[in-house]
Scaffold this active site. Sequence first.
Site, PDB file in Angstrom:
ATOM      1  N   HIS A 139     -29.217  19.752 -39.081  1.00  0.00           N
ATOM      2  CA  HIS A 139     -30.352  18.939 -38.646  1.00  0.00           C
ATOM      3  C   HIS A 139     -30.998  18.308 -39.884  1.00  0.00           C
ATOM      4  CE1 HIS A 139     -30.339  20.286 -34.481  1.00  0.00           C
ATOM      5  NE2 HIS A 139     -30.271  21.539 -34.888  1.00  0.00           N
ATOM      6  N   HIS A 191     -22.549  18.691 -35.041  1.00  0.00           N
ATOM      7  CA  HIS A 191     -22.052  20.022 -34.676  1.00  0.00           C
ATOM      8  C   HIS A 191     -20.541  20.027 -34.857  1.00  0.00           C
ATOM      9  CE1 HIS A 191     -19.983  22.241 -31.309  1.00  0.00           C
ATOM     10  NE2 HIS A 191     -20.594  23.241 -31.903  1.00  0.00           N
ATOM     11  N   GLY A 225     -23.584  39.444 -30.320  1.00  0.00           N
ATOM     12  CA  GLY A 225     -23.608  38.862 -31.662  1.00  0.00           C
ATOM     13  C   GLY A 225     -25.010  38.834 -32.237  1.00  0.00           C
TER      14      GLY A 225
END
Length: 293
Positions: free
Chosen positions: A94, A104, A252
């Site tokens: 960003h 991305h 995660g």
Amino acid sequence: MNLEAVSDYFTGLQARIVAALEALDGGKFRSDAWTRPEGGGGISRVIEDGALFERGGVNYSRVQGASLPASATASRPQLAGRAYDAMGVSLVLHPRNPYCPTVHMNVRCFAAGDLWWFGGGMDLTPYYGFEEDARHFHAACKRALQPFGPGRHARYKKWCDEYFFLKHRNEPRGIGGIFFDDLNEPDFDSCFALVRSVGDHFMSAYAPIVEKRRATPFGEREREFQAYRRGRYVEFNLVYDRGTLFGLQSGGRAEAILMSLPPRVAWRYDWKPAPGSPEAKLYADFLRPRDWV
């Protein structure tokens, strides 16, 4: 099936991309290694408040488990209950300047017993549209796939346009790129070569764009529009993104998974861009699927 070779490539790719991004920004990514009790772990590399990147993350993870989470078996019910080994590199950048697009990229490999598949891609989310930038990014995506047969780029581009779409807004997240999943033909080595090509083409797809736009003057108006459009990015990642869902469902590290979210974001009720404004141009000219190359 050589999973160790895939893991070695992914860790090397993370290191190369971080080094290139540090050269662009002038700042340093902080590194945070983590482990997961059920098996595996990863390395999170994050930059915040840099000269170019307001926030960026380049993460490597490899996790093992006794049973695939629901996000991985929704389209593969026959794999429910199987042990798995999942690894990949995922990045989101960003930039601070609204004239520099968010980007991305992800490359990943899953194995469940004797079954395996690859996935990945890259996509661009501009706030102010420049046709030459869009054409450059899509041309790089096409070059990454060119050695792997005619028609593959068109198929993966269409898949990307369809995947990165906010159904509840009836609008794309950005201008797409390429996306693929469940890649397991014709053989392991060929699929791994395609994934390597995608990863290796990322910096040449993105770096020239931010180098060109990073010095463009901007003010609060552009920052407000950037924050508004970033809201769409957050909505997609938290509602639809398979990688986010898999990471959270598999236990995660939440901080690493959610590094994809921008640091400054805004939601504005019933806002519409002024007719003829640069903001309206993004909606009229860029946020629609088209053939950029």
